[in-house]
Design a protein around this motif. Sequence first.
Motif, PDB file in Angstrom:
ATOM      1  N   PRO A  16      56.134  61.317  48.819  1.00  0.00           N
ATOM      2  CA  PRO A  16      55.038  60.506  49.363  1.00  0.00           C
ATOM      3  C   PRO A  16      53.891  60.426  48.357  1.00  0.00           C
ATOM      4  O   PRO A  16      53.567  61.420  47.700  1.00  0.00           O
ATOM      5  N   SER A  17      53.275  59.275  48.236  1.00  0.00           N
ATOM      6  CA  SER A  17      52.202  59.109  47.257  1.00  0.00           C
ATOM      7  C   SER A  17      51.008  60.001  47.551  1.00  0.00           C
ATOM      8  O   SER A  17      50.201  60.275  46.663  1.00  0.00           O
ATOM      9  N   LYS A  18      50.875  60.508  48.797  1.00  0.00           N
ATOM     10  CA  LYS A  18      49.768  61.402  49.124  1.00  0.00           C
ATOM     11  C   LYS A  18      49.860  62.719  48.361  1.00  0.00           C
ATOM     12  O   LYS A  18      48.879  63.456  48.262  1.00  0.00           O
ATOM     13  N   ASN A  19      51.028  63.038  47.813  1.00  0.00           N
ATOM     14  CA  ASN A  19      51.185  64.270  47.040  1.00  0.00           C
ATOM     15  C   ASN A  19      50.764  64.111  45.583  1.00  0.00           C
ATOM     16  O   ASN A  19      50.761  65.085  44.833  1.00  0.00           O
ATOM     17  N   LEU A  20      50.429  62.889  45.160  1.00  0.00           N
ATOM     18  CA  LEU A  20      50.056  62.648  43.772  1.00  0.00           C
ATOM     19  C   LEU A  20      48.575  62.939  43.547  1.00  0.00           C
ATOM     20  O   LEU A  20      47.740  62.601  44.376  1.00  0.00           O
ATOM     21  N   PHE A  21      48.288  63.546  42.410  1.00  0.00           N
ATOM     22  CA  PHE A  21      46.892  63.771  42.009  1.00  0.00           C
ATOM     23  C   PHE A  21      46.514  62.825  40.867  1.00  0.00           C
ATOM     24  O   PHE A  21      45.484  62.179  40.909  1.00  0.00           O
ATOM     25  N   TYR A  22      47.327  62.778  39.824  1.00  0.00           N
ATOM     26  CA  TYR A  22      47.136  61.760  38.795  1.00  0.00           C
ATOM     27  C   TYR A  22      48.460  61.450  38.130  1.00  0.00           C
ATOM     28  O   TYR A  22      49.411  62.228  38.177  1.00  0.00           O
ATOM     29  N   VAL A  23      48.514  60.268  37.503  1.00  0.00           N
ATOM     30  CA  VAL A  23      49.658  59.863  36.702  1.00  0.00           C
ATOM     31  C   VAL A  23      49.131  59.251  35.407  1.00  0.00           C
ATOM     32  O   VAL A  23      48.385  58.274  35.439  1.00  0.00           O
ATOM     33  N   GLN A  24      49.483  59.854  34.284  1.00  0.00           N
ATOM     34  CA  GLN A  24      49.128  59.309  32.974  1.00  0.00           C
ATOM     35  C   GLN A  24      50.254  58.380  32.544  1.00  0.00           C
ATOM     36  O   GLN A  24      51.426  58.749  32.573  1.00  0.00           O
ATOM     37  N   LEU A  25      49.896  57.170  32.115  1.00  0.00           N
ATOM     38  CA  LEU A  25      50.902  56.145  31.843  1.00  0.00           C
ATOM     39  C   LEU A  25      51.319  56.051  30.383  1.00  0.00           C
ATOM     40  O   LEU A  25      52.386  55.519  30.086  1.00  0.00           O
ATOM     41  N   GLN A  26      50.481  56.521  29.464  1.00  0.00           N
ATOM     42  CA  GLN A  26      50.820  56.377  28.050  1.00  0.00           C
ATOM     43  C   GLN A  26      50.077  57.392  27.200  1.00  0.00           C
ATOM     44  O   GLN A  26      49.179  58.086  27.675  1.00  0.00           O
ATOM     45  N   ALA A  27      50.481  57.474  25.930  1.00  0.00           N
ATOM     46  CA  ALA A  27      49.841  58.409  25.005  1.00  0.00           C
ATOM     47  C   ALA A  27      48.407  57.989  24.733  1.00  0.00           C
ATOM     48  O   ALA A  27      48.101  56.793  24.651  1.00  0.00           O
ATOM     49  N   LEU A  28      47.516  58.981  24.608  1.00  0.00           N
ATOM     50  CA  LEU A  28      46.104  58.731  24.355  1.00  0.00           C
ATOM     51  C   LEU A  28      45.682  59.444  23.074  1.00  0.00           C
ATOM     52  O   LEU A  28      46.185  60.532  22.763  1.00  0.00           O
ATOM     53  N   ASN A  29      44.723  58.842  22.345  1.00  0.00           N
ATOM     54  CA  ASN A  29      44.196  59.542  21.177  1.00  0.00           C
ATOM     55  C   ASN A  29      43.220  60.628  21.630  1.00  0.00           C
ATOM     56  O   ASN A  29      42.945  60.770  22.820  1.00  0.00           O
ATOM     57  N   ASP A  30      42.681  61.393  20.691  1.00  0.00           N
ATOM     58  CA  ASP A  30      41.849  62.544  21.039  1.00  0.00           C
ATOM     59  C   ASP A  30      40.623  62.136  21.855  1.00  0.00           C
ATOM     60  O   ASP A  30      40.269  62.793  22.839  1.00  0.00           O
ATOM     61  N   GLN A  31      39.947  61.064  21.442  1.00  0.00           N
ATOM     62  CA  GLN A  31      38.745  60.628  22.161  1.00  0.00           C
ATOM     63  C   GLN A  31      39.084  60.158  23.570  1.00  0.00           C
ATOM     64  O   GLN A  31      38.389  60.476  24.539  1.00  0.00           O
ATOM     65  N   GLN A  32      40.160  59.414  23.686  1.00  0.00           N
ATOM     66  CA  GLN A  32      40.581  58.946  25.003  1.00  0.00           C
ATOM     67  C   GLN A  32      41.031  60.106  25.879  1.00  0.00           C
ATOM     68  O   GLN A  32      40.730  60.142  27.078  1.00  0.00           O
TER      69      GLN A  32
END
Length: 403
Positions: free
Chosen positions: A116-132
Amino acid sequence: MGLVCVATAAVCVLLSQVEITTTDRPTFQAKLLGLSPTSAEVSVDGKPMEIPLGKLRQIALRSYSANQRSFPANQLGSAAQVARLVDGSQFAYTSFAIENGSAQFSLADGTQLQTPSKNLFYVQLQALNDQQATQWQAITQSRLSGDALVLIRSEEALENLEGVILGISAESVSFDFGGQKIEAPRPKLAGMRFFAGDGAKQAGNLAAIVYDTHGGSWMSSAVQVPRDGTSASMTLLCGATVTLPLTELSRIDYSSGSMLFLAELEPLQSASIKRIDVGLAIAGAEKLFGAQLKDLRQPGGSSLGPSLEFVGSGSAVYRVPAGYARLVGAVELRPTGSRYTPCKVSVQLESNTLWQERLAETGKPISFDLPIQADGRLRIEVDAESKVPVGDVVLWHDIRFVK
């Protein structure tokens, strides 16, 4: 509805040998026969043995170094696609979508996961650089009044919009922003932070943290392996269940059931070093520097208990309580701004230095697992490498005594 995983791999075989660590004997090799919520059944030299969970510290199914230069909660830091549940469980995935309130993932090994989506806290979709990545971390740790869509504005900046996530496909995210429905292309997004208020409750007490071979960690209230089975079934703190092949697990850490957090104890003595002596007495100044209690526990977080933060150079001394044999935790340089001074940290028992490290980078916790002796005087110390330091804030994550 619980969390469901179905392995797509053909056949996995039971590992012939595992490494067992208990509270009352040295580490030994054994064959894992089965696991229940109360005990582990193993075979040592052909002789069956039952180990109560109260005496079990760890089952290592793969080679693992306790002093590896990483922190369990941060092992997925370099992964491009990472998800975290409200109980702190986190894992890498290769595909993700939400439809009708249900989230579907393909894990790194090909396992299909549904929850169930209620169990999700976050989802990262792609690689990020250090600042991001720094901004992403701040957004995911902040308190929100709704879901957050995190947009990539530039190589240096992210922006979060609060609203309601309606659905997620392979191409876009449907989002209600102030009553206006928008379709945000996934390539333009860093990820999503789902609303998880203080009402996110745990369904049980932490019994074990199960680590998989892809860097994932599963916060479990119970772990079961049927006798001569090939998979481990985990009941997570959020109430969901997940089943993974034993061949995909690296270790099962049971030490959380037999530990005492250092920050919960009163130090025998503590000291801090003045950064600049201005010759003035400031009321309460002793509470601004040195060792301070820092409780980072929150929905979706990975902290097991209270941590200890040093603001400036200083030390704290504790008496090792009876019945505990190891000191476990991690330490990192965590300034409030972009400027900081490298710091040396150490752990000492009586007059012997058990461990020391130089912290010269931020956001990179270093873990440790050290042998200690009951009733000994334990000293943890921070020493900034400048007479006029800046940003010399050191966080000792979940530092704890373990039986």
